[in-house]
Enzyme design. Sequence first.
Site, PDB file in Angstrom:
ATOM      1  N   GLN A  94      -4.508   2.188  15.464  1.00 52.07           N
ATOM      2  CA  GLN A  94      -3.463   2.660  14.430  1.00 52.07           C
ATOM      3  C   GLN A  94      -2.338   4.085  14.817  1.00 52.07           C
ATOM      4  O   GLN A  94      -1.426   4.563  15.365  1.00 52.07           O
ATOM      5  CB  GLN A  94      -3.639   3.162  12.991  1.00 52.07           C
ATOM      6  CG  GLN A  94      -2.710   4.085  11.913  1.00 52.07           C
ATOM      7  CD  GLN A  94      -3.190   4.907  11.060  1.00 52.07           C
ATOM      8  OE1 GLN A  94      -4.713   4.873  10.684  1.00 52.07           O
ATOM      9  NE2 GLN A  94      -2.766   5.369   9.926  1.00 52.07           N
ATOM     10  N   THR A 108      -5.115   6.085   0.147  1.00 57.10           N
ATOM     11  CA  THR A 108      -6.210   7.311  -0.048  1.00 57.10           C
ATOM     12  C   THR A 108      -5.766   8.427  -0.970  1.00 57.10           C
ATOM     13  O   THR A 108      -4.895   9.124  -0.790  1.00 57.10           O
ATOM     14  CB  THR A 108      -6.276   7.640   1.373  1.00 57.10           C
ATOM     15  OG1 THR A 108      -6.675   6.487   2.018  1.00 57.10           O
ATOM     16  CG2 THR A 108      -7.486   8.996   1.570  1.00 57.10           C
ATOM     17  N   LYS A 117      -4.958  -2.567  10.335  1.00 57.30           N
ATOM     18  CA  LYS A 117      -5.220  -2.091   8.349  1.00 57.30           C
ATOM     19  C   LYS A 117      -4.959  -3.604   8.187  1.00 57.30           C
ATOM     20  O   LYS A 117      -5.513  -4.159   7.571  1.00 57.30           O
ATOM     21  CB  LYS A 117      -3.381  -1.549   8.172  1.00 57.30           C
ATOM     22  CG  LYS A 117      -3.117   0.248   7.944  1.00 57.30           C
ATOM     23  CD  LYS A 117      -4.152   0.579   7.684  1.00 57.30           C
ATOM     24  CE  LYS A 117      -4.010   2.332   7.704  1.00 57.30           C
ATOM     25  NZ  LYS A 117      -4.766   3.094   6.573  1.00 57.30           N
ATOM     26  N   GLU A 124     -10.305  11.802   7.288  1.00 61.21           N
ATOM     27  CA  GLU A 124     -10.101  13.512   5.826  1.00 61.21           C
ATOM     28  C   GLU A 124     -11.410  14.285   6.569  1.00 61.21           C
ATOM     29  O   GLU A 124     -11.155  15.758   6.517  1.00 61.21           O
ATOM     30  CB  GLU A 124      -9.683  13.540   4.950  1.00 61.21           C
ATOM     31  CG  GLU A 124      -8.445  12.905   4.948  1.00 61.21           C
ATOM     32  CD  GLU A 124      -8.164  12.943   3.485  1.00 61.21           C
ATOM     33  OE1 GLU A 124      -7.499  14.011   2.844  1.00 61.21           O
ATOM     34  OE2 GLU A 124      -7.823  12.094   2.387  1.00 61.21           O
ATOM     35  N   GLU A 180     -10.966   3.372   3.818  1.00 59.04           N
ATOM     36  CA  GLU A 180     -10.217   4.666   2.761  1.00 59.04           C
ATOM     37  C   GLU A 180     -10.403   4.082   1.113  1.00 59.04           C
ATOM     38  O   GLU A 180     -10.075   3.051   0.551  1.00 59.04           O
ATOM     39  CB  GLU A 180      -8.310   4.162   2.984  1.00 59.04           C
ATOM     40  CG  GLU A 180      -7.577   4.718   4.189  1.00 59.04           C
ATOM     41  CD  GLU A 180      -6.485   4.779   4.746  1.00 59.04           C
ATOM     42  OE1 GLU A 180      -5.794   3.559   3.778  1.00 59.04           O
ATOM     43  OE2 GLU A 180      -5.661   5.075   5.670  1.00 59.04           O
ATOM     44  N   HIS A 211      -3.980  13.581   0.275  1.00 59.76           N
ATOM     45  CA  HIS A 211      -4.312  13.494   1.658  1.00 59.76           C
ATOM     46  C   HIS A 211      -3.295  13.072   2.303  1.00 59.76           C
ATOM     47  O   HIS A 211      -3.661  13.765   4.100  1.00 59.76           O
ATOM     48  CB  HIS A 211      -4.892  11.664   0.967  1.00 59.76           C
ATOM     49  CG  HIS A 211      -4.544  10.764   1.736  1.00 59.76           C
ATOM     50  ND1 HIS A 211      -5.474  10.607   3.176  1.00 59.76           N
ATOM     51  CD2 HIS A 211      -3.333   9.744   2.726  1.00 59.76           C
ATOM     52  CE1 HIS A 211      -5.182   9.685   4.005  1.00 59.76           C
ATOM     53  NE2 HIS A 211      -3.914   9.182   3.693  1.00 59.76           N
ATOM     54  N   GLU A 257      -9.487   3.672  -2.749  1.00 55.42           N
ATOM     55  CA  GLU A 257      -8.134   3.914  -2.849  1.00 55.42           C
ATOM     56  C   GLU A 257      -8.378   2.803  -4.872  1.00 55.42           C
ATOM     57  O   GLU A 257      -9.267   2.032  -4.954  1.00 55.42           O
ATOM     58  CB  GLU A 257      -6.686   2.739  -2.172  1.00 55.42           C
ATOM     59  CG  GLU A 257      -6.847   2.962  -1.084  1.00 55.42           C
ATOM     60  CD  GLU A 257      -5.012   2.692  -0.218  1.00 55.42           C
ATOM     61  OE1 GLU A 257      -4.831   2.224  -1.105  1.00 55.42           O
ATOM     62  OE2 GLU A 257      -5.435   2.883   1.211  1.00 55.42           O
ATOM     63  N   ASP A 265      -9.099  -0.199   2.134  1.00 56.12           N
ATOM     64  CA  ASP A 265      -8.043  -0.507   2.789  1.00 56.12           C
ATOM     65  C   ASP A 265      -8.965   0.161   4.566  1.00 56.12           C
ATOM     66  O   ASP A 265      -8.295   1.060   4.207  1.00 56.12           O
ATOM     67  CB  ASP A 265      -6.591   0.659   2.273  1.00 56.12           C
ATOM     68  CG  ASP A 265      -5.617  -0.078   3.369  1.00 56.12           C
ATOM     69  OD1 ASP A 265      -5.532  -0.923   3.682  1.00 56.12           O
ATOM     70  OD2 ASP A 265      -4.859   1.006   3.624  1.00 56.12           O
ATOM     71  N   ARG A 296      -8.494   3.427  12.942  1.00 56.05           N
ATOM     72  CA  ARG A 296      -7.411   4.668  13.788  1.00 56.05           C
ATOM     73  C   ARG A 296      -6.742   4.783  14.951  1.00 56.05           C
ATOM     74  O   ARG A 296      -6.238   5.401  15.383  1.00 56.05           O
ATOM     75  CB  ARG A 296      -8.475   5.601  12.767  1.00 56.05           C
ATOM     76  CG  ARG A 296      -9.283   5.855  11.894  1.00 56.05           C
ATOM     77  CD  ARG A 296      -8.101   6.219  10.961  1.00 56.05           C
ATOM     78  NE  ARG A 296      -8.533   6.028   9.383  1.00 56.05           N
ATOM     79  CZ  ARG A 296      -7.145   6.048   8.293  1.00 56.05           C
ATOM     80  NH1 ARG A 296      -6.509   5.872   8.208  1.00 56.05           N
ATOM     81  NH2 ARG A 296      -7.959   6.449   7.530  1.00 56.05           N
ATOM     82  N   THR A 346      -9.316  -6.083   3.560  1.00 56.96           N
ATOM     83  CA  THR A 346      -9.109  -4.642   2.377  1.00 56.96           C
ATOM     84  C   THR A 346      -9.656  -5.138   2.005  1.00 56.96           C
ATOM     85  O   THR A 346      -9.725  -6.517   1.158  1.00 56.96           O
ATOM     86  CB  THR A 346      -7.269  -4.744   2.174  1.00 56.96           C
ATOM     87  OG1 THR A 346      -6.705  -4.619   3.291  1.00 56.96           O
ATOM     88  CG2 THR A 346      -6.565  -3.576   1.016  1.00 56.96           C
ATOM     89  N   ASP A 379       1.047  -0.959   0.147  1.00 53.78           N
ATOM     90  CA  ASP A 379      -0.058   0.187   0.426  1.00 53.78           C
ATOM     91  C   ASP A 379       0.868   1.389  -0.023  1.00 53.78           C
ATOM     92  O   ASP A 379       1.914   1.296   0.395  1.00 53.78           O
ATOM     93  CB  ASP A 379      -1.159  -0.176   1.276  1.00 53.78           C
ATOM     94  CG  ASP A 379      -1.869   0.639   1.458  1.00 53.78           C
ATOM     95  OD1 ASP A 379      -2.711   1.351   0.032  1.00 53.78           O
ATOM     96  OD2 ASP A 379      -2.481   1.696   2.018  1.00 53.78           O
TER      97      ASP A 379
END
Length: 446
Positions: A250, A371, A263, A385, A209, A141, A211, A243, A247, A267, A134
């Site tokens: 993370q 992202t 993560k 975001e 996310e 982003h 992608e 993805d 948070r 996916t 990734d």
Amino acid sequence: MPNQPRCWLESANDPATDFPLQSLPLCAFQVAHHGHSHGHLGMAIGDQVIDLSALNEAGMFEGDDSGVVNVLRYPFWDAAAQTPGLIDTLRAKVREFMTADGGGQRARRLRDKALRPISDTEFLPPTRVLNYTDFYASVHHARTVGSMFRPDNPLLPNYKHVPIGYHGRASSVVISGTEIRRPSGQQSPPDDDPKAGPSFGPCKLLDYELEVGFVVGKGNELGIPVKLGEAEDHILGICLVNDWSARDIQKWEYQPLGPFLAKNFATTISPFVVPLSALEAYRCPAYPRPDGDPKPLPYLWDERNQARGGLDLTLEVRLQSEQMRSRGMSPVLLSKSNSFKEMYWTMAQMLAHHTSNGCNLQTGDLLASGTVSGPGPGERGCLLELTWQGTGPDGKPLPRKPVDLPTGEKRTFLADGDEVILKGYCEKAGSVRVGLGECRGRVVGG
Ligand code: CA
């Protein structure tokens, strides 16, 4: 459109279809046969999938010496992808079959075997995804997320020199439609009580996310880098990727080694790999770097990549909550952007960089862009975001602004029952629209 051959399947001629005759993206799907299920290979066309494994068994490619007969016996596209040109040869044959107006018993028999509705098809991953990498290639982003941690200096000094990436987890790459179980994990002590210890429990800040994935066709030998000018020869095609990201997990785990359990729990990929050759009309220049930005090092720079390395692709994210679903409400649009062409690094640059130390890519490997976000508020490709409002005059983050759903519900991050739907398509006047289909995943309680 001028000079477009007509397909005998009417839905393929619809200007709004994601899957016109020109595209023929690759997919794999489940077929039940005498109580067993098998993987078959196919291509999407209109609202149908053409079952190439069944056509092969029915003798459509008899006498063909290109190797098609053998590669269609596998339940993945990997074998076909290893032979340069074979997939385009096969797409040309399928195009001919789908436009032939000849009748006859054999043609009718093959047509009967050929098609099944996309809506009734249970898809499988189109390649064996042995490795997943990734990247972090959207500068919009990177700048927005960076500003959350470093308002005065959002981009780290390496960003404009190195396509940043990490190795993800391939075993949890799942096909669109697979339920996503909310992960549990270790979370940091609360900001207002740093003396408290960490806790373990269900993720409270679950995010998606948006992608774009690119799938490796031909691999490279260990120790032998792929040159930038040859990088696209190693790309089988593109797909959508969600993805999923936890948070809170993370935030606590990512320093100093980067993403791990936040993560690797899931996916999601869309079922169709759209060949780059189907997207020719939509290739565009690489993102023009602002004056003052450094020129990439020579192994990441060539004229062709600058002129044609981008892709003019529109991406959308929608969300449907459990309550919206039970009340028959359509998914609501969260974001829409045309900023994939503004990625700071092109797919070719990411692939060339990945192999620049001699790392060997393997057929079927999934590489993802990171992202994809645009500069505007409605163009942000994740909730991290989208609900961010920046920092106040005191330098502290302002409260997040939740997204309003038509039921009156609000979302700062994902709730159980929420389904996230990604879409992607290329369209412009004078060219046939080509879509990537959908990438769906519904969150269920952990
Ligand atoms: Ca990501």
